[in-house]
Design an enzyme around this catalytic site. Structure first.
Site, PDB file in Angstrom:
ATOM      1  N   LYS A   9       0.846  -1.202   0.000  1.00  0.00           N
ATOM      2  CA  LYS A   9       0.000   0.000   0.000  1.00  0.00           C
ATOM      3  C   LYS A   9       0.877   1.247   0.000  1.00  0.00           C
ATOM      4  CE  LYS A   9      -0.435   0.062   5.044  1.00  0.00           C
ATOM      5  NZ  LYS A   9      -1.352   0.013   6.195  1.00  0.00           N
TER       6      LYS A   9
ATOM      7  N   TYR B 178      13.806  32.396   6.223  1.00  0.00           N
ATOM      8  CA  TYR B 178      12.610  33.123   6.638  1.00  0.00           C
ATOM      9  C   TYR B 178      12.577  33.297   8.154  1.00  0.00           C
ATOM     10  CZ  TYR B 178      10.596  32.730   1.968  1.00  0.00           C
ATOM     11  OH  TYR B 178      10.355  32.849   0.628  1.00  0.00           O
TER      12      TYR B 178
END
Length: 407
Positions: free
Chosen positions: A74, A299
């Protein structure tokens, strides 16, 4: 980002003989780019087929002779790519594969796999309807699901195989509650639906606790035995399965008829570190920058240089699966040495301090996760710095980066 993964992973076999390939996305473009486009990859995954094979073989050595293995693939093989890993699954003689989505199921079938294919979650009616040609054995945990699938089987003229999910493991997401009379009645109704053939009964355990597993295993055995008797199911025709990677290895009496290993095959099982990870996450130095003391980086200016510094710009960021929280905490490997991430990670850029590392040049390989020379970035390190569990990281890597398969 899917575009990037498609171009690079399709072309790698033609340009780098030591690699085999499979495209990262399940729906791939067949156009082959030129070699220059390969060099434009800002970050990539290297998947070790040798380690994948070794993990499978080691796992198999701990299984009972009569226990079948269903390899759980999966999330596109836990981010490692179904198409790239299925040849190994087939070569290892694994008789069963577990998937979640129709796209994954189709990728498994298109790889040439002819064995048993199980969906390991509840599916919508439209999903089940559109996957009839893939011969998926569906997971059923409610009466309504059974009614819908039985009607679908009737319309298609087929008898459809199903696995009944019981909630004896305590997961609470798919299974029937067998502690009530209503739940037992529902289970019998599911098991006796016309046009449905019950081939398995299962549950799933939510915790890594052997004593808890043993207690819930006893409850599952009682519930499944009762259900088979009430629904006139023949024991020899029913596959009983409860064990994920942890349970299969650490509670061997729970191996029953089949086990469902997932993380352990890819090297992600914290309780069993003897199964190394098959994936490395890499980028390269894009540029070097000399900044004086007291310069800010990134930032919010969360980092200030304490000396004249040499900083390396890495073309990878949180859009590629390298989380913002790695900033000012994580380290990467360059020239076999550790370099600290400085400033917060940007969407497409990470900055590291290489002042103390000699010989760093643009274009050099950088390891974000994995090994380089004698150094390594471990799973626990990634989890602690990102404040995420490892599966949240590598499944994102797999959707955001091309994969190179290394022998």
């Amino acid at each position: 980002m899917h575009f990037k993964a498609t171009l690079l992973s399709l072309s790698i076999a033609a340009t780098l003989p030591s690699f085999s390939l499979s495209a990262a996305p399940l729906h791939i473009d067949t156009a082959l780019p030129d070699a220059a486009q390969i060099q434009q990859s800002n970050s990539w995954l290297e998947i070790s087929l040798g380690q994948f094979q070794s993990n499978i073989e080691q796992f198999k050595s701990h299984m009972n002779a009569n226990t079948k293995i269903c390899a759980i693939m999966k999330a596109d093989a836990y981010g490692n790519g179904i198409r790239g890993l299925m040849p190994t699954i087939i070569a290892q003689g694994i008789p069963c594969v577990g998937v979640a989505s129709n796209a994954e199921a189709r990728a498994v079938r298109e790889s040439g796999f002819k064995g048993e294919l199980i969906r390991v979650r509840s599916a919508s009616l439209s999903e089940m309807s559109s996957a009839l040609d893939l011969n998926i054995e569906e997971l059923i945990g409610t009466h309504q699901q059974a009614l819908d699938l039985a009607e679908l089987a009737k319309q298609s003229g087929k008898t459809l195989k199903v696995h009944i999910a019981l909630n004896d493991g305590g997961m609470g997401r798919n299974g029937i509650d067998m502690t009530t009379e209503a739940g037992k009645k529902e289970a019998v109704s599911i098991a006796t639906q016309p046009s449905l053939s019950v081939v398995g009964i299962m549950t799933h355990f939510p915790n890594y606790n052997a004593d808890e597993v043993r207690a819930k295993l006893a409850q599952f055995k009682e519930s499944s035995t009762w259900l088979m008797q009430q629904a006139n199911l023949k024991r020899e025709e029913i596959t009983l399965h409860v064990a994920n990677s942890y349970t299969a290895l650490n509670v061997p009496e729970a191996q029953l008829d089949m086990v469902r290993p997932g993380g352990v095959l890819f090297g992600d099982l914290p309780t069993n570190p003897e199964y190394p990870s098959i994936v490395s996450f890499k980028t390269r130095v894009s540029s070097l920058h000399h900044l004086p003391k007291d310069s800010t980086v990134g930032y919010d200016s969360t980092f200030t240089t304490s000396r004249d510094s040499v900083l390396a710009n890495l073309p990878v960021g949180y859009s590629d699966g390298y989380p913002r929280k790695m900033g000012n905490k994580a380290e990467v490997l360059i020239n076999g040495q550790r370099a600290k991430v400085v400033g917060v990670t940007s969407m497409n850029t990470t900055v590291v301090d290489v002042t103390e590392i000699k010989g760093v040049l643009p274009g050099q390989e950088v390891v974000l996760f994995g090994q380089q020379q004698k150094q390594s970035i471990a799973v626990s390190e990634m989890e602690n710095n990102a404040e995420l569990i490892f599966p949240e990281l590598y499944t994102l890597w797999g959707t955001s980066n091309p994969r190179f398969y290394v022998k």
